[in-house]
Design an enzyme around this catalytic site. Structure first.
Site, short mmCIF file in Angstrom:
data_model
loop_
_atom_site.label_atom_id
_atom_site.label_comp_id
_atom_site.label_asym_id
_atom_site.label_seq_id
_atom_site.Cartn_x
_atom_site.Cartn_y
_atom_site.Cartn_z
N HIS A 137 67.38 15.52 63.63
CA HIS A 137 67.72 16.06 64.95
C HIS A 137 66.80 17.24 65.29
O HIS A 137 66.25 17.31 66.40
CB HIS A 137 69.18 16.51 64.98
CG HIS A 137 69.54 17.29 66.20
ND1 HIS A 137 69.86 16.68 67.40
CD2 HIS A 137 69.59 18.62 66.43
CE1 HIS A 137 70.10 17.62 68.30
NE2 HIS A 137 69.95 18.80 67.75
N HIS A 142 64.00 18.16 68.45
CA HIS A 142 63.67 19.40 69.17
C HIS A 142 62.17 19.74 69.16
O HIS A 142 61.60 20.07 70.19
CB HIS A 142 64.38 20.61 68.53
CG HIS A 142 65.81 20.77 68.95
ND1 HIS A 142 66.18 21.32 70.15
CD2 HIS A 142 66.98 20.49 68.32
CE1 HIS A 142 67.50 21.36 70.25
NE2 HIS A 142 68.02 20.86 69.14
N GLU A 198 69.78 20.25 74.82
CA GLU A 198 70.36 19.22 73.95
C GLU A 198 70.51 17.86 74.64
O GLU A 198 70.28 16.83 74.01
CB GLU A 198 71.73 19.67 73.42
CG GLU A 198 71.69 20.88 72.51
CD GLU A 198 71.06 20.61 71.14
OE1 GLU A 198 70.80 19.44 70.81
OE2 GLU A 198 70.82 21.59 70.40
N SER A 219 67.27 12.18 69.40
CA SER A 219 67.48 11.92 67.98
C SER A 219 68.61 10.91 67.75
O SER A 219 69.03 10.70 66.63
CB SER A 219 67.78 13.23 67.23
OG SER A 219 68.91 13.87 67.78
FE LIG Z 1 70.12 20.65 68.70
#
Ligand SMILES: [Fe+2]
Length: 306
Positions: A137, A142, A198, A219
């Site tokens: 993730h 990111h 996010e 992700s």
């Molecule tokens: Fe995150």
């Protein structure tokens, strides 16, 4: 006597991480030698099955970011390798942490262009769903976005928003009122972060295909396609007023997502968020999720006391 080295950096099963947390260490090193063959294989599987989905649903800057960082597809990446390319572009780096980071410390890291990054990787048995962040993730979701200048600058603005909130709180003498406003500010910032960094979607001005830029989407094999294709998802233009008052839950696919026009737009919104904090416009946001923990509040109060 030397203790035997326990192999494996699997989420919730890594003694190295348990020891760091027991010591109260937030910042750690990435103990690369501890990744097991199974950990590398999990990374390989996660990466391989996302490739086509990224090509279809991820925004262009993300795709370029994955290539620019020469991200290892076959092994868990070394932070130092990724950082070597990343720092040159935007000054950002991935900084290894032991797990949860209290919210002020998290935002303050962003201000210094450091991204708190998890070192553990999910269990190979549970590729799809994981309530807590893992290295896939954080590093695959990111970090590629941090290669973009406007996106990276927007993250820095989050850190500056947190500093403004802490500074304003330090000037409120009534303890109850200080905590009430701070709780509301933290909740608002968390919602803004959630619905942009996010779970954000983007559509270039003048039309074009809808693309994902939020790392929670990038992700997730299942939710990435769902976020763009599903008629069950409501997609609204990003409005600060709307987003800071919108509760979210983390344990299922998001039924509501917000769309920005590009990363300059995202930066302008993060810039505006600080004005909202200074003007007290985030002092009474709607209650509900996320809850603000004592640790989060304490982190802001301690920052304000310095
Ligand atoms: Fe995150």
């Amino acid at each position: 006597m030397n203790q035997p080295v326990v192999q494996g950096l699997t989420t919730n099963k890594a003694p190295f991480i348990e020891r760091a947390r027991a010591n109260g260490d937030i910042y750690i090193r990435q103990p690369y030698e501890l990744y097991s063959e199974e950990n590398h294989q999990t990374w390989r599987q996660l990466f391989a099955r996302m490739r086509d989905r990224w090509r279809r649903y991820a925004n262009e800057k993300y795709l370029r970011g994955v290539e620019t960082l020469f991200m290892d597809q076959d092994h868990v990446p070394r932070f130092e390798d990724v950082n070597q390319f990343l720092q040159r572009l935007t000054g950002f780096s991935a900084r290894p942490v032991s797990g949860y980071v209290p919210s002020y410390i998290f935002f303050d890291c962003l201000r210094r262009r450091e991204f708190p990054t998890t070192v553990t990787i999910r269990d190979g048995e549970t590729l799809e769903y994981l309530p807590e962040p893992d290295i896939f993730h954080d590093v695959a979701g990111h970090v590629p976005m941090h290669t973009d200048r406007a996106f990276a600058d927007a993250l820095v603005r989050f850190g500056e928003c947190a500093a403004a909130a802490a500074e304003i709180a330090s000037r409120i003498s009534d303890e109850h009122e200080k905590l009430r406003r701070l709780t509301s500010n933290i909740r608002a910032m968390s919602r803004f972060f959630w619905f942009s960094i996010e779970f954000g979607l983007m559509r270039a001005p003048g039309g074009g295909a809808l693309k994902a830029y939020g790392s929670g989407l990038l992700s997730s094999f299942g939710e990435l396609a769902h976020s763009i294709e599903s008629p069950q998802v409501a997609r609204e233009p990003f409005s600060i007023e709307r987003v800071v008052n919108q509760p979210f839950e983390i344990d299922h696919y998001q039924p509501l997502l917000f769309v920005v026009d590009g990363f300059e737009h995202l930066y302008a919104l993060a810039d505006e968020l600080e004005d909202w904090i200074v003007q007290g416009r985030l002092d009474d946001v709607a209650g509900g999720e996320p809850s603000v923990s004592e640790g989060d509040l304490r982190s802001f109060l301690e920052a304000a006391a310095v």
